[in-house]
Design a protein around this motif. Sequence first.
Motif, mmCIF file in Angstrom:
data_model
loop_
_atom_site.group_PDB
_atom_site.id
_atom_site.type_symbol
_atom_site.label_atom_id
_atom_site.label_comp_id
_atom_site.label_asym_id
_atom_site.label_seq_id
_atom_site.Cartn_x
_atom_site.Cartn_y
_atom_site.Cartn_z
ATOM 1 N N ARG A 110 30.102 21.342 -27.343
ATOM 2 C CA ARG A 110 29.376 21.997 -28.434
ATOM 3 C C ARG A 110 30.169 21.853 -29.731
ATOM 4 N N GLY A 111 31.493 21.937 -29.637
ATOM 5 C CA GLY A 111 32.342 21.797 -30.817
ATOM 6 C C GLY A 111 32.193 20.444 -31.484
ATOM 7 N N ARG A 112 32.042 19.400 -30.668
ATOM 8 C CA ARG A 112 31.846 18.049 -31.229
ATOM 9 C C ARG A 112 30.572 18.016 -32.062
ATOM 10 N N ALA A 113 29.493 18.569 -31.542
ATOM 11 C CA ALA A 113 28.225 18.583 -32.282
ATOM 12 C C ALA A 113 28.354 19.426 -33.552
ATOM 13 N N LEU A 114 29.019 20.566 -33.456
ATOM 14 C CA LEU A 114 29.181 21.444 -34.614
ATOM 15 C C LEU A 114 30.078 20.824 -35.682
ATOM 16 N N PHE A 115 31.146 20.152 -35.261
ATOM 17 C CA PHE A 115 32.068 19.516 -36.200
ATOM 18 C C PHE A 115 31.301 18.578 -37.127
ATOM 19 N N ALA A 116 30.328 17.870 -36.565
ATOM 20 C CA ALA A 116 29.520 16.955 -37.372
ATOM 21 C C ALA A 116 28.418 17.700 -38.124
ATOM 22 N N SER A 117 27.662 18.540 -37.437
ATOM 23 C CA SER A 117 26.479 19.164 -38.053
ATOM 24 C C SER A 117 26.820 20.209 -39.100
ATOM 25 N N LYS A 118 27.940 20.897 -38.968
ATOM 26 C CA LYS A 118 28.328 21.908 -39.953
ATOM 27 C C LYS A 118 28.969 21.284 -41.186
ATOM 28 N N GLY A 119 29.376 20.023 -41.090
ATOM 29 C CA GLY A 119 29.934 19.332 -42.239
ATOM 30 C C GLY A 119 31.446 19.226 -42.254
ATOM 31 N N CYS A 120 32.121 19.701 -41.209
ATOM 32 C CA CYS A 120 33.590 19.580 -41.156
ATOM 33 C C CYS A 120 34.000 18.114 -41.319
ATOM 34 N N ILE A 121 33.165 17.235 -40.765
ATOM 35 C CA ILE A 121 33.449 15.801 -40.742
ATOM 36 C C ILE A 121 33.412 15.175 -42.136
ATOM 37 N N VAL A 122 32.836 15.865 -43.100
ATOM 38 C CA VAL A 122 32.796 15.332 -44.464
ATOM 39 C C VAL A 122 34.212 15.208 -45.017
ATOM 40 N N CYS A 123 35.061 16.178 -44.733
ATOM 41 C CA CYS A 123 36.425 16.175 -45.272
ATOM 42 C C CYS A 123 37.481 15.793 -44.237
ATOM 43 N N HIS A 124 37.272 16.200 -42.973
ATOM 44 C CA HIS A 124 38.245 15.934 -41.907
ATOM 45 C C HIS A 124 37.800 14.740 -41.070
ATOM 46 N N SER A 125 38.765 14.008 -40.538
ATOM 47 C CA SER A 125 38.439 12.918 -39.622
ATOM 48 C C SER A 125 39.034 13.209 -38.250
ATOM 49 N N ILE A 126 38.421 12.580 -37.271
ATOM 50 C CA ILE A 126 38.936 12.595 -35.909
ATOM 51 C C ILE A 126 38.872 11.161 -35.418
ATOM 52 N N ASN A 127 40.030 10.637 -35.027
ATOM 53 C CA ASN A 127 40.131 9.257 -34.554
ATOM 54 C C ASN A 127 39.497 8.268 -35.540
ATOM 55 N N SER A 147 29.953 31.149 -37.012
ATOM 56 C CA SER A 147 30.073 32.346 -36.178
ATOM 57 C C SER A 147 31.379 32.241 -35.397
ATOM 58 N N GLY A 148 31.796 33.327 -34.791
ATOM 59 C CA GLY A 148 32.994 33.292 -33.953
ATOM 60 C C GLY A 148 32.851 32.291 -32.823
ATOM 61 N N GLN A 149 31.661 32.223 -32.212
ATOM 62 C CA GLN A 149 31.418 31.280 -31.126
ATOM 63 C C GLN A 149 31.532 29.840 -31.617
ATOM 64 N N GLU A 150 30.948 29.568 -32.793
ATOM 65 C CA GLU A 150 31.013 28.211 -33.333
ATOM 66 C C GLU A 150 32.452 27.811 -33.631
ATOM 67 N N LEU A 151 33.223 28.723 -34.203
ATOM 68 C CA LEU A 151 34.628 28.434 -34.478
ATOM 69 C C LEU A 151 35.386 28.181 -33.184
ATOM 70 N N ALA A 152 35.131 28.982 -32.154
ATOM 71 C CA ALA A 152 35.785 28.779 -30.853
ATOM 72 C C ALA A 152 35.473 27.395 -30.302
ATOM 73 N N ASP A 153 34.215 26.975 -30.418
ATOM 74 C CA ASP A 153 33.829 25.658 -29.914
ATOM 75 C C ASP A 153 34.487 24.537 -30.709
#
Length: 164
Positions: A46-63, A113-119
């Motif tokens: 779920r965290g992978r999907a959220l990282f992209a959909s919430k926009g974290c990926i706009v500034c942060h990269s993974i691999n 949300s707390g759940q989204e951050l945990a994921d």
Amino acid sequence: MTIPAALLAMTVGPVPALASHGEGQHMQMMDQTPMGLMMPQMSAERGRALFASKGCIVCHSINGVGGEDAPMLDASTMDEIMNPFDFAARMWRGAAAMVELQEEELGEQIELSGQELADIIAFVHDASEQAKLSEDDIPKSIAAMMHHQSEEDHHEEGEEGHSD
């Protein structure tokens, strides 16, 4: 399969955790979750999907997938064992800069949300789930923002090198 830490603590007793005190780190036993508090289940998928959909990926990269305006969050760069609250505390210390970038890049502050951050924290610490991240995970609206921002960056770079 995800198991909430509180349930794990109740079924197997205290859970070892790496804690930092001062300069060193050591193993300590975590007590059961205090009455009235719960630990959310943490899902790296779920965290992978959220990282992209919430926009974290706009500034942060993974691999190598994502933006370059903020630190990369490859699992290989994370502490092997980390208290998720320590990760949240790091985010808190950088909150002002993160909110400024979010408003600049996304037009608004990201709400989690707390759940989204945990994921998302679970994803950031899971190399096998991170290996599944690709450009295809980025929603079209987020990808368009990233592409637009990239064009603006290249335009600004061109202006800096051009003098009249």
